[in-house]
Design a protein around this motif. Structure first.
Motif, PDB file in Angstrom:
ATOM      1  N   GLU A 202       1.492  -0.995   0.068  1.00  0.00           N
ATOM      2  CA  GLU A 202      -0.218   0.083  -0.003  1.00  0.00           C
ATOM      3  C   GLU A 202       0.964   1.327   0.102  1.00  0.00           C
ATOM      4  O   GLU A 202       1.120   1.491   0.999  1.00  0.00           O
ATOM      5  CB  GLU A 202      -1.158  -0.088   1.938  1.00  0.00           C
ATOM      6  N   ARG A 203       1.400   1.193  -1.486  1.00  0.00           N
ATOM      7  CA  ARG A 203       2.300   2.657  -1.592  1.00  0.00           C
ATOM      8  C   ARG A 203       2.171   3.607  -2.443  1.00  0.00           C
ATOM      9  O   ARG A 203       1.164   3.164  -3.407  1.00  0.00           O
ATOM     10  CB  ARG A 203       3.766   2.232  -1.937  1.00  0.00           C
ATOM     11  N   ARG A 204       2.475   4.940  -2.418  1.00  0.00           N
ATOM     12  CA  ARG A 204       2.008   5.754  -3.448  1.00  0.00           C
ATOM     13  C   ARG A 204       2.975   6.610  -4.403  1.00  0.00           C
ATOM     14  O   ARG A 204       3.945   6.861  -3.284  1.00  0.00           O
ATOM     15  CB  ARG A 204       1.137   6.982  -2.559  1.00  0.00           C
ATOM     16  N   THR A 226       5.081  -1.817  -9.992  1.00  0.00           N
ATOM     17  CA  THR A 226       4.389  -1.870  -8.239  1.00  0.00           C
ATOM     18  C   THR A 226       3.115  -1.649  -8.407  1.00  0.00           C
ATOM     19  O   THR A 226       2.769  -1.626  -8.055  1.00  0.00           O
ATOM     20  CB  THR A 226       5.191  -0.508  -8.532  1.00  0.00           C
ATOM     21  N   GLU A 227       2.611  -1.190  -9.939  1.00  0.00           N
ATOM     22  CA  GLU A 227       1.265  -1.375  -9.349  1.00  0.00           C
ATOM     23  C   GLU A 227       0.551  -3.250  -9.450  1.00  0.00           C
ATOM     24  O   GLU A 227      -0.355  -2.748  -8.761  1.00  0.00           O
ATOM     25  CB  GLU A 227       0.208  -0.702 -10.252  1.00  0.00           C
ATOM     26  N   ALA A 228       1.976  -3.569 -10.227  1.00  0.00           N
ATOM     27  CA  ALA A 228       1.034  -4.981  -9.784  1.00  0.00           C
ATOM     28  C   ALA A 228       1.244  -5.545  -8.299  1.00  0.00           C
ATOM     29  O   ALA A 228      -0.018  -6.454  -8.478  1.00  0.00           O
ATOM     30  CB  ALA A 228       1.994  -5.962 -11.362  1.00  0.00           C
ATOM     31  N   ILE A 229       1.933  -4.473  -7.988  1.00  0.00           N
ATOM     32  CA  ILE A 229       1.901  -5.472  -5.990  1.00  0.00           C
ATOM     33  C   ILE A 229       1.344  -4.178  -5.582  1.00  0.00           C
ATOM     34  O   ILE A 229       1.003  -4.696  -4.071  1.00  0.00           O
ATOM     35  CB  ILE A 229       3.135  -5.021  -5.761  1.00  0.00           C
ATOM     36  N   GLY A 230       0.511  -3.049  -5.986  1.00  0.00           N
ATOM     37  CA  GLY A 230      -0.641  -3.034  -5.369  1.00  0.00           C
ATOM     38  C   GLY A 230      -0.652  -1.455  -5.583  1.00  0.00           C
ATOM     39  O   GLY A 230      -1.791  -0.816  -4.519  1.00  0.00           O
ATOM     40  N   TRP A 231       0.847  -1.076  -5.294  1.00  0.00           N
ATOM     41  CA  TRP A 231       0.634   0.414  -5.580  1.00  0.00           C
ATOM     42  C   TRP A 231      -0.467   1.213  -6.360  1.00  0.00           C
ATOM     43  O   TRP A 231      -0.299   0.586  -7.515  1.00  0.00           O
ATOM     44  CB  TRP A 231       2.531   1.208  -5.523  1.00  0.00           C
TER      45      TRP A 231
END
Length: 448
Positions: A202-204, A226-231
């Motif tokens: 959960e990162r931005r 990074t979007e694939a891991i939820g960022w």
């Protein structure tokens, strides 16, 4: 080994044979081989000339200086001087220290200035005026793509130096171009799982990106991984190469709500942007209940040296590092250190390896004739050169091997012990279908 005789007598035999078939009423088979071809800058004396095209000025000049050191060392080893370096560890190998095909290796140099037009001009000069049979070098993907295209047009093999954009062996790949260095897709694929483990899901993220083709593909690869891991990606901002002062780009990060800054920068630009980000206090901030983090997807020992303490703890990826303990890496580090007094960078490593791979392909082909040398490189599998088992994939001329995830060393034991290898990511994790990036290699035969 010496080059096969492809002189006039052989061509007359081929021509006469074809004429005989016509007389006998049989359609002739057109034979194309090294024996039947002339080619640009075919060596006629006792030397063969290679062209080393590196950034001697501009924002990537530190990398260029180390590349040139590596090329000079490779020439020494090919000519039987020094301790032989990776000639003693490379497997398989047809290199004996007797030059290439019995001809002593000479070289000329050019300054790319990290500018595509300047790089093409210096490569063209080395080919047309200096008789360079092969061109190699560079620390910019914009330069690599430009020079690779020129070399395809001129029928001259290009063994790329440090180029990391997916485009080099993707949409802009060429039959006459080969890359040993890894690419941005591989960086993203290697870093994603490590970033998830280290910083959570959960990162931005806020991206600052060099405004040319390498930066674009590096940004895309890091966004995808990074979007694939939820960022969440908060913003992506392009910055000019060689900007020097990045403060106007860093200031908006402070109020963006981002808790990770991804610096898609290289060379002195990375040193400057990272240093200024730290000076702005980003690494001391807490955002969204988390420590603010900075990621540099691609960095080297030279960049770490320039960034000083600011690099400590920063995660990134690398093609190679001098601390690796395999036999090939240590042979190269020993040779380079004995000559120059310090360990080589990953730019130096890839350029040294490329020179030896080209020479070995000529030996295996038995000729300098470019189409035959290209075929010898395509699909070639080798080991003992610092990255474990490696393959030059025929479909796109991209080398596939393990990739390093590295971290700025928090407790260096020397001025060169700046990167800690966090993980050696296996080839299987970073490999991909060549079709995803498109492009066409083009023909083996080109008009002179």
């Amino acid at each position: 080994m010496t080059e096969r005789n492809d002189g006039p007598s052989r061509r007359r035999v081929l021509k006469g044979a074809a004429a005989g078939l016509v007389t006998a009423g049989v359609a002739p088979t057109i034979i194309t081989s090294a024996y039947a071809q002339e080619y640009r800058n075919k060596p006629t004396g006792d030397t063969v000339t290679l062209g080393f095209n590196v950034p001697q000025t501009g924002p990537y000049a530190d990398e260029g200086a180390d590349e040139l050191r590596a090329y000079e060392l490779a020439v020494e080893h090919l000519n039987g001087e020094g301790d032989g370096g990776m000639l003693t560890t490379m497997q398989p190998s047809n290199l004996t220290g007797n030059g290439i095909l019995g001809k002593k290796v000479a070289y000329v140099t050019g300054d790319t200035q990290t500018k595509s037009d300047a790089a093409r001009a210096s490569a063209k000069r080395m080919i047309e005026k200096d008789g360079a049979l092969m061109i190699t070098g560079g620390s910019s993907s914009g330069v690599a793509v430009a020079v690779q295209s020129l070399c395809q047009e001129m029928g001259t093999i290009f063994m790329a130096g440090l180029t990391h954009s997916d485009d080099t062996t993707g949409k802009d790949k060429r039959r006459y171009g080969f890359r040993h260095f890894f690419n941005t897709y591989m960086s993203g694929a290697a870093l994603g799982p490590v970033l998830s483990d280290e910083y959570g899901n959960e990162r931005r993220a806020y991206h600052l990106t060099a405004d040319y083709n390498w930066g674009y593909t590096q940004e895309r690869a890091m966004k995808d991984s990074t979007e694939a891991i939820g960022w969440e990606t908060v913003n992506t901002v392009k910055t000019p190469v060689g900007a020097g002062d990045f403060s106007q780009y860093i200031t908006p990060v402070l109020n963006s709500g981002a808790d990770v800054l991804i610096l898609n920068h290289y060379g002195r630009d990375m040193v400057n942007s990272l240093t200024q980000a730290v000076q702005f206090g980003l690494r001391d901030k807490q955002v969204n209940g988390k420590n603010f983090e900075i990621v540099v997807p691609l960095f080297s020992r030279l960049m770490a040296q320039g960034a000083g303490d600011n690099i400590k703890g920063i995660l990134g990826s690398a093609n190679w590092n001098w601390s690796l303990q395999d036999e090939g890496s240590q042979a190269f580090v020993k040779s380079f250190g004995a000559k120059y007094g310090f360990p080589p960078s990953m730019a130096a490593h890839t350029c040294y390896v490329q020179t030896l791979l080209y020479a070995d392909a000529c030996e295996r082909a038995g000729t300098f004739y470019p189409p035959d040398v290209i075929r010898a490189l395509e699909g070639h599998k080798f080991d003992g050169m610092g990255n474990g088992p490696t393959e030059y994939r025929a479909a796109d001329h991209q080398c596939f091997k393990s990739v390093l995830v590295v971290r700025g060393n928090a407790n260096p034991t020397s001025q060169f012990d700046l990167l800690e290898v966090v993980q050696e990511v296996p080839r299987e994790q970073v490999e991909y279908d060549p079709a995803i990036f498109g492009g066409e290699l083009g023909p083996y035969e080109v008009a002179m």
